[in-house]
Write a protein that holds these residues in place. Structure first.
Motif, short mmCIF file in Angstrom:
data_model
loop_
_atom_site.label_atom_id
_atom_site.label_comp_id
_atom_site.label_asym_id
_atom_site.label_seq_id
_atom_site.Cartn_x
_atom_site.Cartn_y
_atom_site.Cartn_z
N ASP A 198 0.91 -1.24 0.11
CA ASP A 198 -0.01 0.11 -0.12
C ASP A 198 0.97 1.49 -0.14
N GLU A 199 1.91 1.19 0.63
CA GLU A 199 3.11 2.41 0.89
C GLU A 199 4.29 1.40 0.76
N GLY A 200 5.37 2.48 0.42
CA GLY A 200 6.65 2.03 0.23
C GLY A 200 7.24 1.46 -0.97
N TYR A 201 8.42 1.07 -1.04
CA TYR A 201 8.90 0.32 -2.06
C TYR A 201 10.29 -0.15 -1.90
N VAL A 202 10.57 -1.15 -2.81
CA VAL A 202 12.04 -2.04 -2.74
C VAL A 202 12.86 -1.67 -3.84
N THR A 203 14.27 -1.39 -3.17
CA THR A 203 15.47 -1.18 -4.31
C THR A 203 16.28 -2.59 -4.30
N VAL A 204 16.63 -2.83 -5.70
CA VAL A 204 17.50 -3.77 -5.54
C VAL A 204 18.90 -3.52 -6.14
N ASP A 205 19.86 -3.65 -5.64
CA ASP A 205 21.12 -2.88 -5.97
C ASP A 205 20.89 -1.61 -6.53
N GLY A 206 20.09 -0.76 -5.65
CA GLY A 206 20.00 0.64 -5.59
C GLY A 206 18.90 1.22 -6.69
N VAL A 207 18.35 0.06 -7.41
CA VAL A 207 17.03 0.63 -8.21
C VAL A 207 15.68 0.10 -7.91
N PRO A 208 14.77 1.01 -7.88
CA PRO A 208 13.49 0.57 -7.44
C PRO A 208 13.05 -0.73 -8.16
N SER A 209 12.43 -1.83 -7.83
CA SER A 209 12.34 -3.15 -8.37
C SER A 209 10.90 -3.10 -9.24
N VAL A 210 9.97 -2.09 -8.82
CA VAL A 210 8.69 -2.00 -9.76
C VAL A 210 8.71 -2.11 -10.93
N GLU A 211 8.03 -3.06 -11.65
CA GLU A 211 8.10 -3.08 -13.15
C GLU A 211 9.54 -2.94 -13.68
N ASN A 212 10.48 -3.70 -13.13
CA ASN A 212 11.92 -3.57 -13.46
C ASN A 212 12.37 -5.04 -13.56
N ASP A 213 12.29 -5.77 -14.87
CA ASP A 213 12.59 -7.09 -15.01
C ASP A 213 14.25 -7.24 -14.82
N ASP A 214 15.04 -6.18 -15.07
CA ASP A 214 16.29 -6.55 -14.68
C ASP A 214 16.67 -6.59 -13.25
N ALA A 215 15.89 -5.92 -12.54
CA ALA A 215 16.06 -6.04 -11.06
C ALA A 215 15.33 -7.42 -10.43
N LEU A 216 14.32 -7.63 -11.04
CA LEU A 216 13.51 -8.90 -10.35
C LEU A 216 13.98 -10.13 -10.80
N ARG A 217 14.81 -10.14 -11.81
CA ARG A 217 15.64 -11.43 -12.31
C ARG A 217 16.96 -11.58 -11.21
N LYS A 218 17.18 -10.59 -10.69
CA LYS A 218 18.16 -10.98 -9.34
C LYS A 218 17.78 -11.47 -8.25
N ILE A 219 16.42 -11.64 -8.28
CA ILE A 219 15.69 -12.39 -7.14
C ILE A 219 14.96 -13.84 -7.43
N PHE A 220 14.93 -14.71 -6.57
CA PHE A 220 14.32 -15.78 -6.71
C PHE A 220 13.66 -16.15 -5.35
N LEU A 221 12.36 -16.31 -5.46
CA LEU A 221 11.83 -16.78 -4.13
C LEU A 221 10.92 -18.16 -4.52
N ILE A 222 11.19 -19.01 -3.31
CA ILE A 222 10.50 -20.22 -3.35
C ILE A 222 9.52 -19.97 -2.10
N ASN A 223 8.22 -20.49 -2.57
CA ASN A 223 7.36 -20.63 -1.49
C ASN A 223 6.15 -21.66 -1.86
N GLU A 224 5.13 -21.84 -0.91
CA GLU A 224 4.12 -22.87 -1.27
C GLU A 224 3.33 -22.61 -2.64
N LYS A 225 3.37 -21.45 -3.18
CA LYS A 225 2.95 -21.04 -4.29
C LYS A 225 3.66 -21.66 -5.57
N ASN A 226 3.45 -22.52 -6.12
CA ASN A 226 4.18 -23.09 -7.18
C ASN A 226 3.84 -22.34 -8.60
N LEU A 227 5.13 -21.76 -8.99
CA LEU A 227 4.80 -21.19 -10.49
C LEU A 227 5.03 -21.71 -11.48
#
Lengths: 286, 286
Positions: A56-85
Motif C-alpha cells: 500500500d505504501e513504500g517500495y523496494v530497491t535492488v542494487d539501488g534501483v527500484p524494483s517495480v516493473e523492472n525486469d532486470d532488478a527482479l531477475r536478480k531475485i528468486f523466491l520459493i514458497n508454497e505457491k508453485n509457479l
C-alpha cells in the motif's frame, strides 16, 4: 550500491494490518533468518519483495534501483514458497529445462545432481509429488538458479530429519563456494541457528529484532536454581533488564533474561546460554 | 492384559513393500516416539492399528482382544493424521459437539479451553483453517478425547515454535495428571526427545530400533578432535563397535559411534553425548 532495501513498506488486507512501516536491508553475500509466528507477515513481505504482491505504501530497491516493473532488478531475485509457479502437470525434468529460459544462470546439471542426492524422481509430474518432495523440488530450483538474492519461504516443510540435514549442508557448501544472499523463513529455528548470520524477527507486521545472531544471543541468558534463589536474583536485577519468562519444574525455576549477565552469579545459581528458538518463543509469546 | 500388540503385520501396495513382519507392543501409560524417514511405513502402520487400512498378514490386539471389527476395542484408540474424518464444511465448535457422540469421554469444556489457549477460532469451518490450525484442531481433539491409546501422526506440521512448545507442554501436563498411551510420529525429533520415553525407529518397513530413549542414547556418543587423532581412535575400537558417520570441518573431525565409550579417551579427544536426531539421521541415512 549492492543489496536489497525495503523502504517503509505497509500493507493491509481488508481490516487486517499485515505489515506496518517495514524498513530492512539485505546485504550482499549474507545468510538471514526471517522469523515470526504464523500470521506475523513474513510471507506477505517476501511476496512484496519479489513483486508478487504490491505494498500500500513504500517500495523496494535492488542494487539501488527500484524494483517495480523492472525486469532486470527482479531477475536478480528468486523466491520459493508454497505457491508453485510452474504448470502443475509439468514434469520435474521439464521444469528444470524451462528454468534456463527465465534464468540464464540456472545450472541444470547441478539440479540433476541434487535430484539424485535427494532421490527426487525427475520423471514425476510436479503435482504428484508429496509435501516433502514439493519442498525438495523447490529447494533444488532455488539452489541451482544462481541469482544474487534467494528467498526460501518454509524450505523444510514436510522434510524428514535426514533431508533437512542434507539441505542445510548443501546450502552452506554452495554458499562457501560462492557467497550469495539467502533469506530463510522457517519455523524450525533451532535447526537454522547455526546456518544464519543475521536474525530478523517480525511480530504482528512490525520488525521486533534485526541484528546478528551472535549479538542477539550474547545479550540474553538463562538462570536456574531453586525458586527462592532465582526470584531473589531477579529482584536484584537493574530496572532496564527484561525478564522474558520462566519455567518452573518441581522446586526449580529457570528464568530467561534479556541483557548482559553478571560475571559472578550468587552461589547456587547456574547460568546457561539462551538458545535462539527459546528466545524467539519468549519474545513472540504475547 | 492391557496394551496394544501388533502381531507380525505385513502390507504391500502394488510392487512396494510398505511393512514387513512388524511386531510391537505399546504398553499402558507410556509415551512413544515413532520415528522414520518419509515413506518408511509409519503412517501405514498407524492406519492399520486404527483399522483404517487392512494388513495383508498379521493382526492387532487391544487389551488382549483382536481389534478387527471390534468396536469396543477400536473405541479405545484415537488417531489424528492429515486425513480429516469430520465433514470439511463443519464448524470447529460443531465438531467438538459431535465428538461426544462417538467418544462419551470427550471433554468439550477442555477442548474449548485449549482452543482459547491456541487462539483457534471455533466459529470457523474446518476447511478454512490454515495448515497450522488444521494441526491444532486435530491436536485439541486428541487431547480432549480421553481414551487409553492416542496416536499423533505429525502433530506439529505447520505449527510455529510457540505453538509447538505449547503443544508439548499441554501434552506433558495432561499425561502427568492422568497417564495414557501417546504415540507421536514426527520429523521434529530433537524437539520430542525430552517428551518421549520409548523410541521406535522404522526403516523401509521394518523395525530398526525399539528401546527406551535413555538406553539408546547411553549406547552412543560423539568423539571430536583433529582428523588424525580421531582416525587413530576409530581404528583402535573393538570390531563390534559401529561408526555411524563423521563430519569434517577444517582440520577437525567429529565421529558418531554406536556403543559404550571408554572411560578414558586419549588426550586431545573430546567426548560428547549424541543427540537423538543426529543418531536418527545417521541410522537412517542409507
Amino acid at each position: 550500491m549492492k543489496g536489497i532495501e525495503v523502504k517503509n513498506i505497509s500493507r493491509s488486507f481488508k481490516d487486517t494490518r499485515a505489515l506496518h512501516q517495514i524498513n530492512l536491508t539485505f546485504e550482499e553475500g549474507k545468510i538471514y533468518g526471517l522469523l515470526g509466528r504464523n500470521g506475523a507477515g513474513k510471507s506477505t513481505l517476501l511476496n512484496i519483495i519479489s513483486n508478487r504482491k504490491y505494498p500500500d505504501e513504500g517500495y523496494v530497491t535492488v542494487d539501488g534501483v527500484p524494483s517495480v516493473e523492472n525486469d532486470d532488478a527482479l531477475r536478480k531475485i528468486f523466491l520459493i514458497n508454497e505457491k508453485n509457479l510452474y504448470p502443475e502437470s509439468m514434469k520435474v525434468k521439464d521444469a528444470f529445462k524451462i528454468s534456463k529460459d527465465f534464468y540464464p544462470s540456472f545450472d541444470e546439471a547441478y539440479a540433476l545432481k541434487l535430484s539424485e542426492m535427494f532421490e527426487l524422481n525427475i520423471k514425476k509430474k510436479i503435482k504428484s509429488l508429496s509435501t516433502g518432495y514439493q519442498s525438495i523440488f523447490r529447494n533444488i530450483l532455488a539452489l541451482s538458479v544462481n541469482v544474487p538474492y534467494v528467498f526460501f519461504d518454509e524450505p523444510v516443510l514436510g522434510l524428514d530429519a535426514y533431508h533437512r540435514d542434507l539441505f542445510y549442508k548443501i546450502l552452506i557448501e554452495k554458499y562457501s563456494e560462492e557467497p550469495f544472499t539467502a533469506v530463510i523463513s522457517t519455523h524450525l529455528i533451532e535447526e537454522v541457528a547455526n546456518v544464519i548470520e543475521e536474525v530478523i524477527i517480525i511480530k504482528k507486521g512490525e520488525i521486533l529484532k534485526n541484528e546478528s545472531r551472535d549479538n542477539l544471543l550474547a545479550n540474553s541468558y538463562t538462570v536456574s536454581g531453586t525458586i527462592s534463589q532465582v526470584d531473589s536474583y531477579l529482584s536484584s536485577l537493574p530496572k532496564y533488564t527484561e525478564v522474558l519468562g520462566a519455567d518452573v519444574i518441581g522446586g526449580l525455576k529457570s528464568a530467561y533474561i534479556l541483557g548482559k549477565s553478571d560475571k559472578h552469579l550468587p552461589e547456587g545459581l547456574e547460568k546457561s546460554p539462551m538458545d535462539l528458538q527459546k528466545l524467539f518463543i519468549h519474545l513472540t509469546s504475547i
